[in-house]
Design a protein around this motif. Structure first.
Motif, PDB file in Angstrom:
ATOM      1  N   THR A   1      43.244  23.024  11.540  1.00  0.00           N
ATOM      2  CA  THR A   1      42.198  24.002  11.836  1.00  0.00           C
ATOM      3  C   THR A   1      41.297  24.227  10.634  1.00  0.00           C
ATOM      4  O   THR A   1      41.691  23.999   9.484  1.00  0.00           O
ATOM      5  N   PRO A   2      40.089  24.718  10.866  1.00  0.00           N
ATOM      6  CA  PRO A   2      39.340  25.353   9.779  1.00  0.00           C
ATOM      7  C   PRO A   2      40.131  26.565   9.291  1.00  0.00           C
ATOM      8  O   PRO A   2      41.163  26.917   9.868  1.00  0.00           O
ATOM      9  N   MET A   3      39.649  27.227   8.256  1.00  0.00           N
ATOM     10  CA  MET A   3      40.335  28.417   7.764  1.00  0.00           C
ATOM     11  C   MET A   3      40.434  29.456   8.879  1.00  0.00           C
ATOM     12  O   MET A   3      39.419  29.875   9.445  1.00  0.00           O
ATOM     13  N   ASP A   4      41.667  29.839   9.200  1.00  0.00           N
ATOM     14  CA  ASP A   4      41.870  30.773  10.304  1.00  0.00           C
ATOM     15  C   ASP A   4      43.173  31.532  10.095  1.00  0.00           C
ATOM     16  O   ASP A   4      43.923  31.260   9.157  1.00  0.00           O
ATOM     17  N   GLU A   5      43.438  32.492  10.996  1.00  0.00           N
ATOM     18  CA  GLU A   5      44.646  33.313  10.919  1.00  0.00           C
ATOM     19  C   GLU A   5      45.689  32.806  11.910  1.00  0.00           C
ATOM     20  O   GLU A   5      45.359  32.440  13.043  1.00  0.00           O
ATOM     21  N   LEU A   6      46.947  32.838  11.489  1.00  0.00           N
ATOM     22  CA  LEU A   6      48.057  32.533  12.383  1.00  0.00           C
ATOM     23  C   LEU A   6      48.638  33.848  12.884  1.00  0.00           C
ATOM     24  O   LEU A   6      49.178  34.632  12.101  1.00  0.00           O
ATOM     25  N   TYR A   7      48.538  34.089  14.176  1.00  0.00           N
ATOM     26  CA  TYR A   7      49.073  35.317  14.749  1.00  0.00           C
ATOM     27  C   TYR A   7      50.583  35.208  14.927  1.00  0.00           C
ATOM     28  O   TYR A   7      51.100  34.177  15.349  1.00  0.00           O
ATOM     29  N   VAL A   8      51.263  36.293  14.615  1.00  0.00           N
ATOM     30  CA  VAL A   8      52.706  36.374  14.802  1.00  0.00           C
ATOM     31  C   VAL A   8      52.967  36.752  16.261  1.00  0.00           C
ATOM     32  O   VAL A   8      52.568  37.829  16.724  1.00  0.00           O
ATOM     33  N   ILE A   9      53.610  35.858  16.993  1.00  0.00           N
ATOM     34  CA  ILE A   9      53.902  36.097  18.409  1.00  0.00           C
ATOM     35  C   ILE A   9      55.322  36.666  18.537  1.00  0.00           C
ATOM     36  O   ILE A   9      56.300  35.987  18.258  1.00  0.00           O
ATOM     37  N   GLU A  10      55.409  37.916  18.953  1.00  0.00           N
ATOM     38  CA  GLU A  10      56.700  38.587  19.111  1.00  0.00           C
ATOM     39  C   GLU A  10      57.412  38.163  20.393  1.00  0.00           C
ATOM     40  O   GLU A  10      58.642  38.107  20.439  1.00  0.00           O
ATOM     41  N   LYS A  11      56.620  37.908  21.426  1.00  0.00           N
ATOM     42  CA  LYS A  11      57.206  37.594  22.729  1.00  0.00           C
ATOM     43  C   LYS A  11      56.311  36.640  23.483  1.00  0.00           C
ATOM     44  O   LYS A  11      55.085  36.793  23.498  1.00  0.00           O
ATOM     45  N   VAL A  12      56.927  35.642  24.106  1.00  0.00           N
ATOM     46  CA  VAL A  12      56.242  34.779  25.058  1.00  0.00           C
ATOM     47  C   VAL A  12      56.703  35.208  26.448  1.00  0.00           C
ATOM     48  O   VAL A  12      57.902  35.191  26.752  1.00  0.00           O
ATOM     49  N   TRP A  13      55.778  35.601  27.298  1.00  0.00           N
ATOM     50  CA  TRP A  13      56.130  36.143  28.608  1.00  0.00           C
ATOM     51  C   TRP A  13      56.586  35.030  29.554  1.00  0.00           C
ATOM     52  O   TRP A  13      56.254  33.849  29.358  1.00  0.00           O
ATOM     53  N   PRO A  14      57.372  35.370  30.579  1.00  0.00           N
ATOM     54  CA  PRO A  14      58.060  34.362  31.407  1.00  0.00           C
ATOM     55  C   PRO A  14      57.155  33.340  32.078  1.00  0.00           C
ATOM     56  O   PRO A  14      57.555  32.191  32.268  1.00  0.00           O
TER      57      PRO A  14
ATOM     58  N   SER B   1      51.679  26.240  15.748  1.00  0.00           N
ATOM     59  CA  SER B   1      51.406  26.040  14.321  1.00  0.00           C
ATOM     60  C   SER B   1      52.507  26.706  13.520  1.00  0.00           C
ATOM     61  O   SER B   1      53.090  27.710  13.955  1.00  0.00           O
ATOM     62  N   LYS B   2      52.763  26.154  12.347  1.00  0.00           N
ATOM     63  CA  LYS B   2      53.830  26.655  11.489  1.00  0.00           C
ATOM     64  C   LYS B   2      53.254  27.194  10.181  1.00  0.00           C
ATOM     65  O   LYS B   2      52.378  26.576   9.575  1.00  0.00           O
ATOM     66  N   SER B   3      53.767  28.336   9.766  1.00  0.00           N
ATOM     67  CA  SER B   3      53.359  28.922   8.494  1.00  0.00           C
ATOM     68  C   SER B   3      54.115  28.267   7.347  1.00  0.00           C
ATOM     69  O   SER B   3      55.349  28.199   7.380  1.00  0.00           O
ATOM     70  N   GLU B   4      53.406  27.823   6.324  1.00  0.00           N
ATOM     71  CA  GLU B   4      54.072  27.229   5.171  1.00  0.00           C
ATOM     72  C   GLU B   4      54.698  28.289   4.276  1.00  0.00           C
ATOM     73  O   GLU B   4      55.527  27.972   3.420  1.00  0.00           O
ATOM     74  N   LYS B   5      54.328  29.559   4.500  1.00  0.00           N
ATOM     75  CA  LYS B   5      54.898  30.652   3.713  1.00  0.00           C
ATOM     76  C   LYS B   5      56.170  31.215   4.342  1.00  0.00           C
ATOM     77  O   LYS B   5      57.207  31.315   3.688  1.00  0.00           O
TER      78      LYS B   5
ATOM     79  N   HIS C   1      48.699  35.031   6.865  1.00  0.00           N
ATOM     80  CA  HIS C   1      47.565  34.780   5.994  1.00  0.00           C
ATOM     81  C   HIS C   1      46.595  33.786   6.628  1.00  0.00           C
ATOM     82  O   HIS C   1      46.912  33.109   7.607  1.00  0.00           O
ATOM     83  N   GLN C   2      45.414  33.690   6.032  1.00  0.00           N
ATOM     84  CA  GLN C   2      44.458  32.676   6.452  1.00  0.00           C
ATOM     85  C   GLN C   2      44.774  31.362   5.748  1.00  0.00           C
ATOM     86  O   GLN C   2      45.113  31.338   4.567  1.00  0.00           O
ATOM     87  N   ALA C   3      44.652  30.275   6.490  1.00  0.00           N
ATOM     88  CA  ALA C   3      44.934  28.951   5.935  1.00  0.00           C
ATOM     89  C   ALA C   3      44.378  27.894   6.879  1.00  0.00           C
ATOM     90  O   ALA C   3      43.879  28.203   7.970  1.00  0.00           O
ATOM     91  N   HIS C   4      44.464  26.642   6.444  1.00  0.00           N
ATOM     92  CA  HIS C   4      44.175  25.506   7.323  1.00  0.00           C
ATOM     93  C   HIS C   4      45.508  25.105   7.955  1.00  0.00           C
ATOM     94  O   HIS C   4      46.369  24.516   7.301  1.00  0.00           O
ATOM     95  N   TYR C   5      45.686  25.418   9.236  1.00  0.00           N
ATOM     96  CA  TYR C   5      46.973  25.214   9.897  1.00  0.00           C
ATOM     97  C   TYR C   5      46.984  23.916  10.704  1.00  0.00           C
ATOM     98  O   TYR C   5      46.042  23.633  11.454  1.00  0.00           O
ATOM     99  N   GLY C   6      48.062  23.168  10.555  1.00  0.00           N
ATOM    100  CA  GLY C   6      48.270  22.020  11.411  1.00  0.00           C
ATOM    101  C   GLY C   6      48.693  22.471  12.796  1.00  0.00           C
ATOM    102  O   GLY C   6      49.365  23.491  12.954  1.00  0.00           O
ATOM    103  N   VAL C   7      48.280  21.720  13.812  1.00  0.00           N
ATOM    104  CA  VAL C   7      48.602  22.051  15.194  1.00  0.00           C
ATOM    105  C   VAL C   7      49.505  20.968  15.778  1.00  0.00           C
ATOM    106  O   VAL C   7      49.180  19.781  15.727  1.00  0.00           O
TER     107      VAL C   7
END
Length: 255
Positions: free
Chosen positions: A179-192, A200-204, A154-160
């Protein structure tokens, strides 16, 4: 501390950091940075964002020559003619990708972009660039980005939360930043070859995801951020300062 006072202190800090950045960069290299910005697609105000990025570098005292390619329309499926030349990136010090074409899947077309970066052309990748080509079967673009993402929360003000405070890009990043109101992307994989700079952490959902990072893709440095959905984000001094530092770092102008 009141919200107004907090914002005042953040903007004051960014002004000081911008002055320091100007001094550092000018001391290292006064040659103008030749920047290619590829932008367009669905979902965002790319004209506003393009102008905001350019103004941010100017305010930071960074000398830059910009070439903006705004092509492909406002849909989710396009192949930009600019990439048809094998030498499309010749002469540019860094390429900024701020496009959004989720349904483009042509492997040959995608590899015409990634192979140029893998050979050494630095890049900055912003927000929906992470969802560009997400429907394709090949992983070349995802490996180039340094992260794999196919959806957002969701869109929210996310702490960094800073993960690498000593990295040149994050060296002057405020410890307490939302952050200003923005989207938190779900990262499935961090490449090597990716180094996470901040999360950032989702409160939901309670899930934590990278939001700023660097990647080594072949011979190229890549800086990425999943933030950048709204015009408010592109008005935010901290965000714009981080983009500027990321661009300079990718181009080898900030160490």
């Amino acid at each position: 501390m009141s919200h107004l006072l907090h914002r005042f202190l953040v903007f004051t800090l960014v002004a000081v950091c911008a002055a320091a950045l100007t001094t550092q960069v000018q001391a290292e290299d006064t040659k103008p940075l030749n920047v290619l910005l590829i932008t367009s697609g669905c979902c965002h105000d790319y004209d506003f964002q393009s102008k905001a990025i350019q103004l941010a570098t100017e305010k930071a005292g960074v000398k830059a020559v910009w070439t903006v390619v705004n092509d492909g329309g406002k849909g989710t499926d396009a192949e930009i003619d600019f990439y048809s030349s094998e030498n499309w990136a010749d002469g540019f010090d860094v390429v900024v990708h701020n496009e959004c074409f989720a349904k483009t899947v042509n492997p040959e077309y995608i590899r015409s972009i990634t192979k140029v970066h893998k050979s050494g052309v630095p890049a900055v990748v912003i927000h929906c660039a992470m969802h560009t080509y997400r429907n394709t079967d090949i992983d070349d673009w995802r490996e180039f980005l340094g992260v794999t993402s196919r959806r957002h929360e969701h869109q929210a003000h996310y702490g960094v939360t800073i993960a690498k405070a000593d990295h040149p890009i994050m060296r002057d990043f405020p410890e307490a930043y939302t952050t200003p109101m923005d989207e938190l992307y779900v990262i499935e994989k961090v490449w090597p070859n990716t180094t996470v700079l901040a999360t950032s952490k989702s409160e939901k959902s309670g899930e934590t995801h990278p939001v700023f990072w660097t990647n080594q893709y072949g011979d190229a440095r890549v800086f990425g951020t999943t933030y950048g959905h709204s015009n408010d984000t592109f008005k935010d001094a901290v965000y714009l300062e981080t983009l500027t530092r990321g661009m300079l770092w990718a181009a080898g102008r900030l160490e």
